[in-house]
Design an enzyme around this catalytic site. Structure first.
Site, PDB file in Angstrom:
ATOM      1  N   SER A 156       0.761  -1.118   0.112  1.00 21.24           N
ATOM      2  CA  SER A 156       0.029   0.110   0.049  1.00 21.24           C
ATOM      3  C   SER A 156       0.784   1.166   0.077  1.00 21.24           C
ATOM      4  O   SER A 156       2.094   1.146   0.562  1.00 21.24           O
ATOM      5  CB  SER A 156      -0.610   0.104   1.045  1.00 21.24           C
ATOM      6  OG  SER A 156      -1.234   1.235   1.430  1.00 21.24           O
ATOM      7  N   TYR A 179      -1.897  -1.169  10.198  1.00 24.21           N
ATOM      8  CA  TYR A 179      -1.894  -1.216   8.710  1.00 24.21           C
ATOM      9  C   TYR A 179      -0.493  -0.770   8.019  1.00 24.21           C
ATOM     10  O   TYR A 179      -0.034  -1.497   7.062  1.00 24.21           O
ATOM     11  CB  TYR A 179      -2.926  -0.558   8.117  1.00 24.21           C
ATOM     12  CG  TYR A 179      -3.293  -0.668   6.654  1.00 24.21           C
ATOM     13  CD1 TYR A 179      -3.764  -1.862   6.275  1.00 24.21           C
ATOM     14  CD2 TYR A 179      -3.033   0.312   5.556  1.00 24.21           C
ATOM     15  CE1 TYR A 179      -4.045  -2.022   4.754  1.00 24.21           C
ATOM     16  CE2 TYR A 179      -3.125   0.226   4.254  1.00 24.21           C
ATOM     17  CZ  TYR A 179      -3.710  -1.006   4.067  1.00 24.21           C
ATOM     18  OH  TYR A 179      -3.997  -1.337   2.570  1.00 24.21           O
TER      19      TYR A 179
HETATM   20  N1  LIG Z   1      -8.660  -0.209  -0.696  1.00 26.00           N
HETATM   21  C1  LIG Z   1      -7.623   0.501  -1.089  1.00 26.00           C
HETATM   22  O1  LIG Z   1      -7.794   1.716  -1.011  1.00 26.00           O
HETATM   23  C2  LIG Z   1      -6.312  -0.223  -0.840  1.00 26.00           C
HETATM   24  C3  LIG Z   1      -5.249   0.685  -1.004  1.00 26.00           C
HETATM   25  C4  LIG Z   1      -3.923   0.097  -1.200  1.00 26.00           C
HETATM   26  C5  LIG Z   1      -3.849  -1.163  -0.969  1.00 26.00           C
HETATM   27  N2  LIG Z   1      -4.854  -1.951  -0.517  1.00 26.00           N
HETATM   28  C6  LIG Z   1      -4.615  -3.457  -0.464  1.00 26.00           C
HETATM   29  O2  LIG Z   1      -5.288  -4.140  -1.351  1.00 26.00           O
HETATM   30  C7  LIG Z   1      -5.539  -5.421  -0.956  1.00 26.00           C
HETATM   31  C8  LIG Z   1      -7.011  -5.706  -1.363  1.00 26.00           C
HETATM   32  O3  LIG Z   1      -7.731  -4.825  -0.470  1.00 26.00           O
HETATM   33  P1  LIG Z   1      -9.435  -4.245  -1.062  1.00 26.00           P
HETATM   34  O4  LIG Z   1      -9.427  -2.869  -0.897  1.00 26.00           O
HETATM   35  O5  LIG Z   1      -9.917  -5.176  -2.198  1.00 26.00           O
HETATM   36  O6  LIG Z   1     -10.175  -4.899   0.419  1.00 26.00           O
HETATM   37  P2  LIG Z   1     -11.127  -5.851   0.547  1.00 26.00           P
HETATM   38  O7  LIG Z   1     -11.518  -5.620   2.012  1.00 26.00           O
HETATM   39  O8  LIG Z   1     -12.354  -5.547  -0.272  1.00 26.00           O
HETATM   40  O9  LIG Z   1     -10.502  -7.368   0.307  1.00 26.00           O
HETATM   41  C9  LIG Z   1      -9.809  -7.994   1.235  1.00 26.00           C
HETATM   42  C10 LIG Z   1     -10.154  -9.390   1.276  1.00 26.00           C
HETATM   43  O10 LIG Z   1      -9.239 -10.043   2.275  1.00 26.00           O
HETATM   44  C11 LIG Z   1     -10.302 -10.907   2.914  1.00 26.00           C
HETATM   45  N3  LIG Z   1      -9.679 -11.460   4.247  1.00 26.00           N
HETATM   46  C12 LIG Z   1      -9.631 -10.265   5.352  1.00 26.00           C
HETATM   47  N4  LIG Z   1      -9.064 -10.905   6.388  1.00 26.00           N
HETATM   48  C13 LIG Z   1      -9.222 -12.185   5.980  1.00 26.00           C
HETATM   49  C14 LIG Z   1      -8.787 -13.614   6.558  1.00 26.00           C
HETATM   50  N5  LIG Z   1      -8.449 -13.603   7.957  1.00 26.00           N
HETATM   51  N6  LIG Z   1      -9.009 -14.741   6.193  1.00 26.00           N
HETATM   52  C15 LIG Z   1      -9.348 -14.894   4.978  1.00 26.00           C
HETATM   53  N7  LIG Z   1      -9.827 -13.675   3.979  1.00 26.00           N
HETATM   54  C16 LIG Z   1      -9.610 -12.573   4.835  1.00 26.00           C
HETATM   55  C17 LIG Z   1     -11.649 -10.212   2.995  1.00 26.00           C
HETATM   56  O11 LIG Z   1     -12.589 -11.092   3.215  1.00 26.00           O
HETATM   57  C18 LIG Z   1     -11.710  -9.613   1.698  1.00 26.00           C
HETATM   58  O12 LIG Z   1     -12.235 -10.336   0.831  1.00 26.00           O
HETATM   59  C19 LIG Z   1      -5.256  -5.425   0.657  1.00 26.00           C
HETATM   60  O13 LIG Z   1      -4.099  -6.076   0.778  1.00 26.00           O
HETATM   61  C20 LIG Z   1      -5.096  -3.885   0.904  1.00 26.00           C
HETATM   62  O14 LIG Z   1      -4.153  -3.794   1.988  1.00 26.00           O
HETATM   63  C21 LIG Z   1      -6.029  -1.515  -0.852  1.00 26.00           C
END
Ligand SMILES: NC(=O)c1ccc[n+]([C@@H]2O[C@H](COP(=O)([O-])OP(=O)(O)OC[C@H]3O[C@@H](n4cnc5c(N)ncnc54)[C@H](O)[C@@H]3O)[C@@H](O)[C@H]2O)c1
Length: 267
Positions: A156, A179
């Site tokens: 991130s 985070y």
């Molecule tokens: N959304 C943003 O703005 C953003 C920005 C930078 C990085 N990211 C990174 O991108 C990735 C995806 O994020 P996203 O925005 O799609 O979030 P999201 O919450 O939609 O997706 C995360 C997924 O991980 C699953 N998950 C979480 N804990 C779990 C566990 N203990 N066991 C099994 N599954 C689990 C959730 O159910 C979810 O489907 C993450 O690593 C996040 O840190 C997101």
């Protein structure tokens, strides 16, 4: 010389995406499915995991194994490689994407620093950083045997720079310290793995910027103002980056960290 089409072809390869049923995870699954990979979609969200698996199977005529589990459950995590290898006999691509994210509604998480809890910090470090460690270790032999082994860790911008508190003013959004710490750790772990697992397995990271999800207007406007490309990230933005790092398009790339952030960290 191989054509680009051949280099990006993932037919015959197997990819595992943790958090694959989430917003960005589903776009990653779509990208890899489109290129012909068989998928293992791991997520705690049962209905989205099963629905996405069914949809991708039908659309792309590929094998998909949905695995509904909590990655923080140690026994379930230890059983995961057996399930994958008994179904497919191999693994070529591992995407460590599951994470506790800023919008999660957890106690002691997206709140002012003095209210952030050590328990939630530990859980975030577990899911965001320790789970990738365990999975890469567990699948290292399979990835080595693949001869095309590629690990992609999802970081991130907040694993690279600190949050600007002005963005959050007047909203109920927060930015958890765990985070940032977990993502910073995952980005550095990527470099450690890249040199330690070379020349057999490539390991790279992708760090998206903030993804637009109906955040309050004041946040979105300020965020866009700080972004050279003048918009927030979309799910679609991740597709090309994952396709590149998962496939032989990037056969000579390892230990790299691709910031998919519209230039946010370039000022
Ligand atoms: N959304 C943003 O703005 C953003 C920005 C930078 C990085 N990211 C990174 O991108 C990735 C995806 O994020 P996203 O925005 O799609 O979030 P999201 O919450 O939609 O997706 C995360 C997924 O991980 C699953 N998950 C979480 N804990 C779990 C566990 N203990 N066991 C099994 N599954 C689990 C959730 O159910 C979810 O489907 C993450 O690593 C996040 O840190 C997101």
């Amino acid at each position: 010389m191989k054509s680009l089409k051949t280099l990006m072809d993932l037919n015959g390869r197997v990819a595992l995406i943790t958090g694959g049923a989430g917003h960005l995870g589903a776009a990653m699954c779509e990208s890899l499915a489109e290129l012909g990979a068989s998928l293992v979609i791991v997520d705690i969200m049962e209905s989205s995991c099963n629905q996405l698996s069914q949809a991708l199977k039908e659309t792309y005529q590929i094998d998909v194994l949905p695995l509904v589990m909590d990655l923080s459950d140690e026994q379930a995590l230890l059983d995961l490689p057996k399930k994958v290898l008994s179904q497919f006999g191999k693994l070529d691509i591992l995407v460590n994407n599951a994470a506790l994210v800023g919008s999660n509604d957890l106690k002691g998480w997206a709140v002012p620093f003095d209210q952030q809890s050590a328990d939630t910090w530990r859980l975030a470090l577990e899911v965001n950083l320790t789970v990738p460690f365990i999975l890469v270790q567990a699948f290292a032999d399979a990835l080595r045997t693949s001869k095309h082994g590629s690990v992609i860790n999802i970081g991130s911008i907040y694993g690279v720079v600190g949050p600007d508190p002005a963005l959050y003013e007047g909203t109920n959004m927060g930015n958890p310290s765990a985070y940032a710490a977990s993502k910073g750790g995952l980005i550095q772990f990527t470099r450690w793995l890249a040199t330690s697992l070379a020349p057999d397995i490539r390991v790279n990271a992708i760090s998206p910027g903030g993804v637009w999800r109906n955040q309050p207007d004041s946040f979105t406007q300020k965020y866009i103002e700080k972004t050279p490309l003048k918009r927030m990230t979309t799910e679609e933005d991740i597709k090309g980056a994952v396709a590149y790092l998962a496939s032989d398009l990037s056969a000579y790339v390892t230990g790299q960290h691709l910031l998919l952030d519209g230039g946010w960290t370039s000022w």
